[in-house]
Design an enzyme around this catalytic site. Structure first.
Site: not given
Ligand code: ADP
Length: 376
Positions: A7, A81, A170, A194, A196-197, A227, A267, A317, A364
């Site tokens: 990946n 991927r 994703h 999903h 995450g970042n 984004r 973050d 988390n 993944e």
């Protein structure tokens, strides 16, 4: 059977190796292009160090040399991927010249991702000319969306001539999350988050994707680390009075989202830490609101929901984020189990909650391996 899953990101390489049905090695090489961070596990030995890896070719050679020390460098197949498979690939395929040409062609739609995927495939084909190479597309899982979901209400010819439509991303992660939940709980109507970042949410029924929040590009849908997510398209021509297209592109992709609103960080941990600052509170609340809106929309699309799954760095988390989202969804008779949520347990809703909430780490690379195992 030995299957290697790769990946590749612009400066990273994640991998997982399955040998005789066991994951025998996995890990991550980051900051490729200079002094890279190596963090992996090979046959029970943990390796954490820094290593100069100037490019992906050096990174792959380095990985293979480590695997070679444990006689683990022979593969029956290597799975890659690939971010964009356009509207052509509904499932994973064995890579041949035609597939390579398509991946190259779809680079136009994913200029930050497909070229690096292509590069890694070409390196592997050179190093292992006899090994079967398989492309697993991040867009493929979303190809089951109905036309009215993936079509934008813009001139039809733009879809015909320029392939402007929703593709979704994703997909490998959403597929992994939903199949795992179905296996564990028998749920058939699932919303996968999903977070995450990059962030996206999908509506899945009987293993098929009916809707997803990302669109023509991964900038659509939820706001993310940097984004913007969904905005009024007319903002862009208006801003062209003041900024160049490059500047607007840069701002929407790399300086918006949590970062742009909070002016503190992309973050999520820092957003949570600074909730006493008005802009962090706003970024947090806006993020929660966008997630809740998608879940509510998908509840209707799916005609009821059995499971909501939280994944990605934030989803697995952030107890606070999950709590706020589930509390806002109480109209759907969701009852959060606060203790289970605090403990990051798998099931975080009460027994009598009509919809169950789950926390699940996505994988993944494992999904790529499982896909390939079914193919060969
Ligand atoms: P990527 O999409 O790059 O794979 P991840 O899935 O690792 O990213 O998610 C990164 C996000 O997860 C960051 O916003 C990070 O702040 C957030 N995150 C990681 N750990 C925690 C935590 N303990 N609490 C809240 N957010 C966290």
């Amino acid at each position: 059977m030995n299957v290697l899953a790769l990946n590749a990101g612009s400066s990273s390489l994640k991998f997982k190796l399955m040998s005789d049905n066991e994951i025998i090695a996995d890990g991550l090489l980051e900051k490729i292009g200079g002094l890279a961070t190596v963090n992996l596990n090979v046959a029970g030995v943990a390796i954490k160090k820094e290593e100069t890896l100037e490019n992906h070719y050096q990174a792959i050679l380095y990985l293979i040399s480590l695997l070679n020390k444990h006689q683990l460098d022979k593969f029956d197949a290597i799975g890659h991927r690939v971010v964009h498979g356009g509207d052509k690939y509904f499932q994973a395929v064995a890579i041949n010249k035609k597939v390579l040409a398509d991946i190259d062609r779809f680079s136009q739609l994913a200029p930050l991702h497909n070229p690096i995927n292509l590069k890694v495939i070409k390196i592997c084909r050179k190093l292992f000319p006899k090994t079967k190479m398989i492309a697993v597309f991040d867009t493929a899982f979303h190809q089951t969306m109905p036309k009215e979901e993936y079509t934008y209400a813009i001139p039809w010819q733009w879809q015909v001539k320029h392939q402007i439509r929703k593709y979704g991303f994703h997909g490998i992660s959403h597929q992994y999350l939903s199949s795992k939940i179905t296996k564990e709980t028998k749920a058939r109507k699932i919303i996968t988050c999903h977070l995450g970042n990059g962030c996206s949410i999908s509506a899945i029924k009987d293993g098929k994707c009916l809707a997803t929040s990302m669109g023509f590009t991964p900038n659509a849908g939820l706001m993310m680390g940097t984004r913007s997510g969904d905005i009024d398209a007319m903002i862009i021509p208006y801003l062209l009075n003041y900024y160049s297209l490059e500047e607007i592109n840069q701002k929407l992709n790399f300086e918006s989202g949590l970062q742009g609103l909070s002016e503190v960080s992309n973050d999520f941990r820092l957003i949570e830490k600074n909730l006493d600052q008005e802009n962090c509170q706003l970024a947090f609340n806006k993020f929660v609101r966008m997630i809740v809106k998608y879940i509510a929309e998908y509840y209707v699309l799916l005609d009821d929901v059995e499971a909501i799954v939280f994944a990605g760095g934030i989803g697995t988390n952030s107890k606070l984020l999950r709590e706020k989202v589930l509390e806002k969804l109480k109209v759907f008779d969701i009852i959060i189990d606060k203790k289970a949520n605090q403990e990051n347990q798998f099931l975080i809703t009460k027994e009598n909650s009509k919809i169950k909430g789950y926390v699940l780490k996505t994988d993944e690379e494992l999904m790529i391996i499982e896909t390939i195992k079914e193919m060969i």
